[in-house]
Design a protein around this motif. Sequence first.
Motif, PDB file in Angstrom:
ATOM      1  N   MET A  23       0.807  -1.220   0.000  1.00  0.00           N
ATOM      2  CA  MET A  23       0.000   0.000   0.000  1.00  0.00           C
ATOM      3  C   MET A  23       0.840   1.271   0.000  1.00  0.00           C
ATOM      4  O   MET A  23       0.352   2.326  -0.403  1.00  0.00           O
ATOM      5  N   GLY A  24       2.060   1.227   0.490  1.00  0.00           N
ATOM      6  CA  GLY A  24       2.893   2.417   0.557  1.00  0.00           C
ATOM      7  C   GLY A  24       3.418   2.654   1.953  1.00  0.00           C
ATOM      8  O   GLY A  24       3.877   1.717   2.622  1.00  0.00           O
ATOM      9  N   VAL A  25       3.333   3.891   2.405  1.00  0.00           N
ATOM     10  CA  VAL A  25       3.828   4.258   3.732  1.00  0.00           C
ATOM     11  C   VAL A  25       2.774   5.083   4.455  1.00  0.00           C
ATOM     12  O   VAL A  25       1.948   5.760   3.831  1.00  0.00           O
ATOM     13  N   LEU A  26       2.828   5.013   5.774  1.00  0.00           N
ATOM     14  CA  LEU A  26       1.918   5.793   6.609  1.00  0.00           C
ATOM     15  C   LEU A  26       2.734   6.721   7.491  1.00  0.00           C
ATOM     16  O   LEU A  26       3.563   6.249   8.275  1.00  0.00           O
ATOM     17  N   PRO A  27       2.548   8.036   7.386  1.00  0.00           N
ATOM     18  CA  PRO A  27       3.197   8.931   8.345  1.00  0.00           C
ATOM     19  C   PRO A  27       2.746   8.586   9.760  1.00  0.00           C
ATOM     20  O   PRO A  27       1.606   8.149   9.978  1.00  0.00           O
ATOM     21  N   ALA A  28       3.640   8.770  10.726  1.00  0.00           N
ATOM     22  CA  ALA A  28       3.307   8.544  12.141  1.00  0.00           C
ATOM     23  C   ALA A  28       4.024   9.627  12.939  1.00  0.00           C
ATOM     24  O   ALA A  28       4.982   9.359  13.672  1.00  0.00           O
ATOM     25  N   HIS A  29       3.559  10.866  12.784  1.00  0.00           N
ATOM     26  CA  HIS A  29       4.271  12.034  13.280  1.00  0.00           C
ATOM     27  C   HIS A  29       3.878  12.407  14.708  1.00  0.00           C
ATOM     28  O   HIS A  29       2.743  12.202  15.141  1.00  0.00           O
ATOM     29  N   ALA A  30       4.838  12.977  15.400  1.00  0.00           N
ATOM     30  CA  ALA A  30       4.599  13.682  16.655  1.00  0.00           C
ATOM     31  C   ALA A  30       5.001  15.138  16.429  1.00  0.00           C
ATOM     32  O   ALA A  30       5.595  15.477  15.392  1.00  0.00           O
ATOM     33  N   PHE A  31       4.694  16.000  17.395  1.00  0.00           N
ATOM     34  CA  PHE A  31       4.940  17.429  17.219  1.00  0.00           C
ATOM     35  C   PHE A  31       5.435  18.038  18.527  1.00  0.00           C
ATOM     36  O   PHE A  31       5.006  17.638  19.613  1.00  0.00           O
ATOM     37  N   LEU A  32       6.320  19.021  18.388  1.00  0.00           N
ATOM     38  CA  LEU A  32       6.796  19.803  19.525  1.00  0.00           C
ATOM     39  C   LEU A  32       6.293  21.228  19.361  1.00  0.00           C
ATOM     40  O   LEU A  32       6.538  21.873  18.340  1.00  0.00           O
TER      41      LEU A  32
END
Length: 267
Positions: A41-50
């Motif tokens: 399917m591809g890639v999934l972002p899995a971001h956190a933020f500051l």
Amino acid sequence: TTDHLAPADTTAPIEAPTACHPYEVGGGITVLPSYLPVPGMGVLPAHAFLVDGPEPMLVDTGPGGADAGFQQALASVIDPDQVAWLWLTHTVPDHVGSLRWLLDAAPRMRVVTTYLAVGKLDMQLDVPMDRLHWANPGATLEVGGRRLEAIRPPSFDAPETTALYDHTSRSLFSADTFGALLQSPAADAADVDAGDLADGMVLWSTIDAPWLAHTDRDHFERSLAAVRVLGAERVLSAHLPPATGMTDVLVDTLATVPDADPWDAPD
């Protein structure tokens, strides 16, 4: 050092949970990007933020499997000991990968979350009660001069999910909502082909929130309208590249999900 971390728009294959180099998106916000491979399917972002300020705040703690890279990325932009707050949107592994480490590395950090989230976390680790701050949808919190509001997002995969709207920077941290499966990493949602972005968002939403196919349409439209009325300048989903000036496009796309074909898992 983060010299070995790939840029957030890396063209290298993502074959394991991978943390990438942090970058700023405006409003005093830094993305701590990670990607998860989704075979076929591809890639999934899995971001956190500051979120910068007199009382620095993290939103989520990155995915499991990329914890070492996430911790190095975080330490490159702030001494973890200085993190004052953690807004934990929900307790799924791709959002709590470095939570245990952070509780030790940032001993003064308070965790903003819900009663249900803590109940689920209690099966994995002990979060001292004096480090918790409850924030149910509709609650507001002043952190470092920012007015933060807890939001029930239109879609989610865990009932404790609480998104966050920063009225000061007009940024919506939308948890899983507006996520998209991508063909390759991207640092900005505007860099993704519009058709691919829409297809990836619909596919992700049918996987992450299959209940949308059964939801009351009027109720769902009201939840989408509540997002529109916020007037967010930028949407910061855990599972989408940062999206500035695209809120209406994202909401319009999500509105199509209840009538989309359900996802059929391989067997």
